[in-house]
Design a protein around this motif. Structure first.
Motif, PDB file in Angstrom:
ATOM      1  N   GLU A 125       0.687  -1.262   0.110  1.00  0.00           N
ATOM      2  CA  GLU A 125      -0.142   0.024  -0.112  1.00  0.00           C
ATOM      3  C   GLU A 125       0.919   1.262   0.077  1.00  0.00           C
ATOM      4  O   GLU A 125       1.840   1.471   0.912  1.00  0.00           O
ATOM      5  CB  GLU A 125      -0.919  -0.047   1.231  1.00  0.00           C
ATOM      6  N   GLY A 126       0.608   2.055  -0.961  1.00  0.00           N
ATOM      7  CA  GLY A 126       1.403   3.373  -0.892  1.00  0.00           C
ATOM      8  C   GLY A 126       2.515   3.396  -1.719  1.00  0.00           C
ATOM      9  O   GLY A 126       3.267   4.683  -1.861  1.00  0.00           O
ATOM     10  N   SER A 127       2.881   2.200  -2.136  1.00  0.00           N
ATOM     11  CA  SER A 127       4.373   2.067  -2.903  1.00  0.00           C
ATOM     12  C   SER A 127       4.182   2.294  -4.429  1.00  0.00           C
ATOM     13  O   SER A 127       5.344   2.650  -5.005  1.00  0.00           O
ATOM     14  CB  SER A 127       4.763   0.614  -2.628  1.00  0.00           C
ATOM     15  N   GLY A 128       2.729   2.209  -4.963  1.00  0.00           N
ATOM     16  CA  GLY A 128       2.985   2.195  -6.465  1.00  0.00           C
ATOM     17  C   GLY A 128       3.442   0.929  -7.077  1.00  0.00           C
ATOM     18  O   GLY A 128       3.479   1.002  -8.195  1.00  0.00           O
ATOM     19  N   LYS A 129       3.904   0.048  -6.344  1.00  0.00           N
ATOM     20  CA  LYS A 129       4.461  -1.326  -6.903  1.00  0.00           C
ATOM     21  C   LYS A 129       3.318  -1.993  -7.731  1.00  0.00           C
ATOM     22  O   LYS A 129       2.059  -2.112  -7.297  1.00  0.00           O
ATOM     23  CB  LYS A 129       4.887  -2.121  -6.102  1.00  0.00           C
ATOM     24  N   PRO A 130       3.703  -2.719  -8.661  1.00  0.00           N
ATOM     25  CA  PRO A 130       2.493  -3.673  -9.284  1.00  0.00           C
ATOM     26  C   PRO A 130       2.425  -4.830  -8.586  1.00  0.00           C
ATOM     27  O   PRO A 130       3.031  -5.416  -7.887  1.00  0.00           O
ATOM     28  CB  PRO A 130       3.412  -4.134 -10.501  1.00  0.00           C
ATOM     29  N   PHE A 131       0.902  -5.254  -8.404  1.00  0.00           N
ATOM     30  CA  PHE A 131       0.709  -6.428  -7.765  1.00  0.00           C
ATOM     31  C   PHE A 131      -0.452  -7.212  -8.908  1.00  0.00           C
ATOM     32  O   PHE A 131      -1.409  -6.620  -8.875  1.00  0.00           O
ATOM     33  CB  PHE A 131      -0.090  -6.341  -6.531  1.00  0.00           C
ATOM     34  N   LEU A 132       0.063  -8.310  -9.549  1.00  0.00           N
ATOM     35  CA  LEU A 132      -0.864  -9.030 -10.311  1.00  0.00           C
ATOM     36  C   LEU A 132      -1.139 -10.452  -9.470  1.00  0.00           C
ATOM     37  O   LEU A 132      -0.202 -11.029  -9.153  1.00  0.00           O
ATOM     38  CB  LEU A 132      -0.052  -9.505 -11.443  1.00  0.00           C
ATOM     39  N   LEU A 133      -2.425 -10.872  -9.587  1.00  0.00           N
ATOM     40  CA  LEU A 133      -2.719 -11.784  -8.954  1.00  0.00           C
ATOM     41  C   LEU A 133      -3.701 -12.596  -9.859  1.00  0.00           C
ATOM     42  O   LEU A 133      -4.450 -12.187 -10.729  1.00  0.00           O
ATOM     43  CB  LEU A 133      -3.970 -11.463  -7.819  1.00  0.00           C
ATOM     44  N   ALA A 134      -3.721 -14.052  -9.839  1.00  0.00           N
ATOM     45  CA  ALA A 134      -4.546 -14.804 -10.751  1.00  0.00           C
ATOM     46  C   ALA A 134      -5.947 -14.739 -10.191  1.00  0.00           C
ATOM     47  O   ALA A 134      -6.197 -14.973  -8.877  1.00  0.00           O
ATOM     48  CB  ALA A 134      -3.939 -16.369 -10.492  1.00  0.00           C
ATOM     49  N   ALA A 135      -6.984 -14.657 -11.138  1.00  0.00           N
ATOM     50  CA  ALA A 135      -8.214 -14.688 -10.962  1.00  0.00           C
ATOM     51  C   ALA A 135      -8.814 -15.618 -12.001  1.00  0.00           C
ATOM     52  O   ALA A 135      -8.005 -16.366 -12.782  1.00  0.00           O
ATOM     53  CB  ALA A 135      -8.940 -13.452 -11.094  1.00  0.00           C
ATOM     54  N   GLY A 136     -10.204 -15.707 -12.647  1.00  0.00           N
ATOM     55  CA  GLY A 136     -10.470 -16.412 -13.476  1.00  0.00           C
ATOM     56  C   GLY A 136     -11.683 -15.787 -14.279  1.00  0.00           C
ATOM     57  O   GLY A 136     -12.401 -14.783 -13.963  1.00  0.00           O
ATOM     58  N   THR A 137     -11.979 -16.359 -15.496  1.00  0.00           N
ATOM     59  CA  THR A 137     -13.137 -15.968 -16.100  1.00  0.00           C
ATOM     60  C   THR A 137     -14.528 -16.887 -15.983  1.00  0.00           C
ATOM     61  O   THR A 137     -15.432 -16.690 -16.787  1.00  0.00           O
ATOM     62  CB  THR A 137     -12.944 -15.973 -17.503  1.00  0.00           C
ATOM     63  N   ALA A 138     -14.355 -17.857 -15.252  1.00  0.00           N
ATOM     64  CA  ALA A 138     -15.139 -18.779 -15.023  1.00  0.00           C
ATOM     65  C   ALA A 138     -16.348 -18.214 -14.227  1.00  0.00           C
ATOM     66  O   ALA A 138     -16.674 -18.541 -12.896  1.00  0.00           O
ATOM     67  CB  ALA A 138     -14.603 -20.061 -14.354  1.00  0.00           C
ATOM     68  N   ARG A 139     -17.250 -17.274 -14.811  1.00  0.00           N
ATOM     69  CA  ARG A 139     -18.377 -16.877 -14.264  1.00  0.00           C
ATOM     70  C   ARG A 139     -19.699 -16.881 -15.245  1.00  0.00           C
ATOM     71  O   ARG A 139     -19.545 -15.985 -16.115  1.00  0.00           O
ATOM     72  CB  ARG A 139     -17.935 -15.427 -14.050  1.00  0.00           C
ATOM     73  N   PRO A 140     -20.686 -17.658 -14.870  1.00  0.00           N
ATOM     74  CA  PRO A 140     -21.640 -17.593 -16.030  1.00  0.00           C
ATOM     75  C   PRO A 140     -22.782 -16.237 -15.662  1.00  0.00           C
ATOM     76  O   PRO A 140     -23.343 -16.257 -14.835  1.00  0.00           O
ATOM     77  CB  PRO A 140     -22.396 -18.897 -15.597  1.00  0.00           C
ATOM     78  N   ILE A 141     -22.660 -15.335 -16.721  1.00  0.00           N
ATOM     79  CA  ILE A 141     -23.633 -14.019 -16.356  1.00  0.00           C
ATOM     80  C   ILE A 141     -24.412 -13.896 -17.627  1.00  0.00           C
ATOM     81  O   ILE A 141     -25.143 -13.073 -17.729  1.00  0.00           O
ATOM     82  CB  ILE A 141     -22.593 -12.863 -16.374  1.00  0.00           C
ATOM     83  N   GLY A 142     -24.690 -15.078 -18.344  1.00  0.00           N
ATOM     84  CA  GLY A 142     -25.586 -14.787 -19.740  1.00  0.00           C
ATOM     85  C   GLY A 142     -25.164 -14.354 -20.928  1.00  0.00           C
ATOM     86  O   GLY A 142     -25.945 -14.182 -21.657  1.00  0.00           O
TER      87      GLY A 142
END
Length: 297
Positions: free
Chosen positions: A99-116
């Motif tokens: 927090e406050g550093s401006g550094k990158p934080f990349l995290l794994a997530a997913g597209t597995a979300r049925p929304i129609g």
């Protein structure tokens, strides 16, 4: 940059590491076992012996790094609550440290979300509570985009395929086909999945690290709408077994726990990702990898 990475020895992470090193970065990664540590050292990664529960270690490493790439997850399908808890705790630890550093934080997530309809990069993730899937970590991370963290969500297709040891969802579908003597899809098989080759996904991670802005969702999706029937047909052809339909109520009996998941309709678009990063997948498709024998053993 000095990059601290979780999941560096995993299915996706082991493909990301060469991309980062080729770009001139130094990578430090956690290893839970001597075997993982040896693989990481052989790949040119500095090893930190820890796991996702060693929060003090994670926080200290994040503070000394120029960027954090979080790809690990317990993936304990027999105890998802524990996986969600660990994910939430580790992501919160990283965000607090950055927090406050401006550094990158990349995290794994997913597209597995049925929304129609096809999920897009502009769609927010509504799951932000601690007891949500993945511990609500994507929403948590995005909330730090205006708190001095260059938070970026790497939304991977549910099928990140390739040769050489994928133990993910398609391997479970293929295993069910071998055990049952038939490759199956649910219902009429028109429900759609997304897919991406792990090497194409790895290239996109490196691009996102270099160029993605805070609060950006990146879609690692090469094939935006692969029907479950076409997946079953490819598996059936590769294994030499018939292709059948199973009713929704029989999905879990045929496939195991993944049956209900395989029946969902979850298309996703990667149009904005391609435009933003000039990313064009070039490696084999899911059907090509299946035909090449990636899931026959």
């Amino acid at each position: 940059m000095h990059i601290f990475m979780t999941g560096a020895s995993g299915w996706i992470g082991s493909a990301v590491v060469p991309e980062l090193l080729a770009a001139g970065h130094q990578v430090r990664g956690i290893a839970r076992s001597a075997m993982s540590a040896a693989r990481l050292r052989a790949a040119g990664v500095d090893v930190v012996e820890a796991d996702l529960d060693n929060l003090d270690v994670l926080g200290a490493q994040a503070e000394r790094a120029d960027a954090v790439l979080h790809l690990a997850n317990k993936h304990d399908w027999s105890n998802p609550a524990e996986s969600n808890r660990a994910e939430r705790a580790s992501v919160q630890t990283f965000l607090t440290a950055l927090e406050g550093s401006g550094k990158p934080f990349l995290l794994a997530a997913g597209t597995a979300r049925p929304i129609g309809r096809p999920l897009t990069e502009l769609d927010d993730n509504p799951f932000s509570a601690a007891d949500s899937p993945r511990g609500g970590s994507e929403g948590l991370a995005m909330s730090y985009a205006d708190r001095g963290v260059r938070a970026v969500s790497l939304r991977f297709a549910p099928t990140v395929h390739g040769t050489g040891g994928d133990h993910g969802f398609i391997s479970l579908i293929a295993r069910a086909a071998r055990e049952r003597g038939a490759s199956a899809y649910v219902g009429d098989g028109t429900n759609r999945w997304t897919a991406v080759n792990r090497l194409d996904a790895a290239r996109l991670v490196a691009l996102a690290l270099a160029r993605a802005e805070a609060g950006t969702a990146v879609h690692a999706v090469a094939e935006e709408a692969v029907t479950s029937r076409s997946i079953a047909e490819a598996v059936g052809a590769a294994l030499g077994v018939p292709v059948i339909s199973v009713p929704a109520e029989g999905a879990v009996e045929h496939f195991g726990w993944i049956g209900n998941f395989f029946a969902l309709d979850m298309p996703a678009s990667a149009q904005l990702t391609r435009e933003r990063f000039g990313w064009e997948p070039t490696h084999p498709s899911l059907a090509e990898d299946i035909a090449a024998g990636a899931y026959t053993v």
